[in-house]
Design a protein around this motif. Structure first.
Motif, mmCIF file in Angstrom:
data_model
loop_
_atom_site.group_PDB
_atom_site.id
_atom_site.type_symbol
_atom_site.label_atom_id
_atom_site.label_comp_id
_atom_site.label_asym_id
_atom_site.label_seq_id
_atom_site.Cartn_x
_atom_site.Cartn_y
_atom_site.Cartn_z
ATOM 1 N N ALA A 1 -47.059 57.259 -52.038
ATOM 2 C CA ALA A 1 -47.404 56.293 -50.989
ATOM 3 C C ALA A 1 -46.840 54.936 -51.369
ATOM 4 N N VAL A 2 -46.911 53.994 -50.433
ATOM 5 C CA VAL A 2 -46.563 52.602 -50.696
ATOM 6 C C VAL A 2 -47.839 51.780 -50.546
ATOM 7 N N LYS A 3 -48.255 51.144 -51.630
ATOM 8 C CA LYS A 3 -49.474 50.359 -51.629
ATOM 9 C C LYS A 3 -49.157 48.887 -51.407
ATOM 10 N N LYS A 4 -50.091 48.160 -50.788
ATOM 11 C CA LYS A 4 -49.968 46.721 -50.590
ATOM 12 C C LYS A 4 -50.848 46.010 -51.614
ATOM 13 N N ILE A 5 -50.211 45.272 -52.525
ATOM 14 C CA ILE A 5 -50.912 44.622 -53.627
ATOM 15 C C ILE A 5 -51.023 43.127 -53.350
ATOM 16 N N PRO A 6 -52.252 42.559 -53.375
ATOM 17 C CA PRO A 6 -52.398 41.124 -53.108
ATOM 18 C C PRO A 6 -51.831 40.265 -54.241
ATOM 19 N N ASN A 7 -51.279 39.137 -53.873
ATOM 20 C CA ASN A 7 -50.743 38.196 -54.859
ATOM 21 C C ASN A 7 -50.735 36.807 -54.236
ATOM 22 N N ILE A 8 -50.555 35.799 -55.076
ATOM 23 C CA ILE A 8 -50.470 34.408 -54.633
ATOM 24 C C ILE A 8 -49.088 33.875 -54.987
ATOM 25 N N VAL A 9 -48.436 33.215 -54.028
ATOM 26 C CA VAL A 9 -47.163 32.554 -54.311
ATOM 27 C C VAL A 9 -47.284 31.078 -53.954
ATOM 28 N N ARG A 10 -46.536 30.256 -54.670
ATOM 29 C CA ARG A 10 -46.487 28.826 -54.373
ATOM 30 C C ARG A 10 -45.020 28.409 -54.288
ATOM 31 N N GLU A 11 -44.699 27.677 -53.239
ATOM 32 C CA GLU A 11 -43.337 27.220 -53.000
ATOM 33 C C GLU A 11 -43.375 25.735 -52.660
ATOM 34 N N ILE A 12 -42.259 25.070 -52.871
ATOM 35 C CA ILE A 12 -42.137 23.659 -52.508
ATOM 36 C C ILE A 12 -41.470 23.581 -51.141
ATOM 37 N N ILE A 13 -42.191 23.046 -50.155
ATOM 38 C CA ILE A 13 -41.651 22.863 -48.815
ATOM 39 C C ILE A 13 -41.135 21.429 -48.717
ATOM 40 N N THR A 14 -39.860 21.268 -48.429
ATOM 41 C CA THR A 14 -39.256 19.938 -48.491
ATOM 42 C C THR A 14 -39.554 19.104 -47.249
ATOM 43 N N SER A 15 -39.659 17.801 -47.463
ATOM 44 C CA SER A 15 -39.694 16.840 -46.363
ATOM 45 C C SER A 15 -38.484 15.911 -46.429
ATOM 46 N N ASN A 16 -37.857 15.869 -47.605
ATOM 47 C CA ASN A 16 -36.658 15.045 -47.776
ATOM 48 C C ASN A 16 -35.833 15.629 -48.924
ATOM 49 N N VAL A 17 -34.525 15.728 -48.726
ATOM 50 C CA VAL A 17 -33.643 16.282 -49.748
ATOM 51 C C VAL A 17 -32.467 15.336 -49.950
ATOM 52 N N LEU A 18 -32.209 14.981 -51.217
ATOM 53 C CA LEU A 18 -31.041 14.164 -51.552
ATOM 54 C C LEU A 18 -30.060 15.031 -52.336
ATOM 55 N N PHE A 19 -28.842 15.144 -51.836
ATOM 56 C CA PHE A 19 -27.814 15.959 -52.473
ATOM 57 C C PHE A 19 -27.043 15.070 -53.444
ATOM 58 N N LEU A 20 -27.382 15.147 -54.734
ATOM 59 C CA LEU A 20 -26.864 14.205 -55.703
ATOM 60 C C LEU A 20 -25.404 14.445 -56.047
ATOM 61 N N ASP A 21 -24.869 15.623 -55.739
ATOM 62 C CA ASP A 21 -23.454 15.912 -55.966
ATOM 63 C C ASP A 21 -22.632 15.790 -54.682
ATOM 64 N N LYS A 22 -23.225 15.277 -53.619
ATOM 65 C CA LYS A 22 -22.556 15.237 -52.314
ATOM 66 C C LYS A 22 -21.261 14.435 -52.351
ATOM 67 N N ASP A 23 -21.265 13.284 -53.022
ATOM 68 C CA ASP A 23 -20.060 12.453 -53.082
ATOM 69 C C ASP A 23 -18.936 13.179 -53.798
ATOM 70 N N LYS A 24 -19.282 13.958 -54.818
ATOM 71 C CA LYS A 24 -18.264 14.726 -55.551
ATOM 72 C C LYS A 24 -17.651 15.774 -54.644
ATOM 73 N N SER A 25 -18.522 16.408 -53.824
ATOM 74 C CA SER A 25 -18.025 17.431 -52.902
ATOM 75 C C SER A 25 -17.110 16.828 -51.859
ATOM 76 N N ASP A 26 -17.441 15.620 -51.403
ATOM 77 C CA ASP A 26 -16.636 14.955 -50.379
ATOM 78 C C ASP A 26 -15.241 14.587 -50.899
ATOM 79 N N ASP A 27 -15.163 14.350 -52.220
ATOM 80 C CA ASP A 27 -13.902 13.946 -52.810
ATOM 81 C C ASP A 27 -12.913 15.088 -52.952
ATOM 82 N N LYS A 28 -13.436 16.352 -52.886
ATOM 83 C CA LYS A 28 -12.559 17.489 -53.123
ATOM 84 C C LYS A 28 -11.724 17.807 -51.890
#
Length: 235
Positions: A208-235
């Motif tokens: 059979a396939v059993k359903k096992i309870p578990n807890i997960v925690r994730e970070i949901i973003t409200s703001n993201v800064l791409f610190l390598d963005k300028d390097k990517s733009d230069d390529k």
């Protein structure tokens, strides 16, 4: 380096111990989302534990501005019961979970309606997994794992999962790859899930396939800064 969490919420149940770690279950009123979130915060700091035992009561408002996220590895016991012969088997598995660790806190008393909660996290780190990007019905989603060092050149890192939606998800697909550096502002989402587990009963052979309870925690973003963005733009 950034690994900072500000958490404030109402103590849902009396504080309790899991081994030598103190756990506090909080109810966090998110007026921006029009909902109440549940989040567990923990500590193994002896001074914080002694203070918590003295001061924290169910229904108090708990506030910490001295917290951070940590990735903990532990053994989890899965209980698997056969639906035919009711034989029960126990399986130990190695699991990983993001925890919110606090080192100090304040307790506020209040009367009346539940006060607004606080759920803020600031992280800086390097992408350390492939990006899981989806665009369904015009709704973009992107999930990846972040390696967050405590200080420069520190070999120890925490590994939270980061989840972005909408425009930030689209930009993440464009600018992020493994080893990209990024700064995250967001909140911690705690979810109860049921994971599928293949099972074959040793007593009667039923599969059979059993359903096992578990807890997960994730970070949901409200703001993201791409610190390598300028390097990517230069390529």
């Amino acid at each position: 380096m950034s690994n900072i969490a500000f958490i404030g919420g109402v103590v849902e149940t009396p504080a309790y111990f899991d081994n030598d770690i103190l756990n506090i279950d909080l109810l966090i009123l998110r007026k921006d989302l029009n909902k109440v979130e549940r989040l567990t915060v923990i500590t193994n700091n002896n001074e914080a534990i002694a203070k918590a035992v003295r001061e924290i009561n169910e229904g108090d408002y708990f506030l910490t501005t001295n917290a951070h996220i940590m990735t903990k590895t532990y053994l989890r016991t899965k209980e698997l019961e056969c639906s035919e012969c009711y034989n029960t088997e126990y399986k130990k598995v190695k699991s990983e979970r993001t925890e919110v660790i606090f080192n100090d806190f304040s307790i506020l008393k209040f009367e009346g309606d539940m006060p607004e909660g606080i759920n803020k996290v600031f992280l800086e780190g390097n992408v350390c997994s492939d990006l899981n990007y989806r665009d369904k019905d015009g709704k973009s989603y992107c999930k990846y794992k972040l390696a967050v060092n405590q200080k420069v050149f520190d070999t120890k890192a925490e590994y939270p999962y980061i989840v972005t939606f909408g425009k930030d998800a689209e930009l993440s697909k464009t600018y992020l790859k493994k080893n990209s550096r990024v700064f995250i502002e967001g909140s911690i989402q705690q979810r109860d899930i049921r994971q599928s587990e293949p099972f074959r009963c040793d007593a009667c052979g039923v599969e059979a396939v059993k359903k096992i309870p578990n807890i997960v925690r994730e970070i949901i973003t409200s703001n993201v800064l791409f610190l390598d963005k300028d390097k990517s733009d230069d390529k």
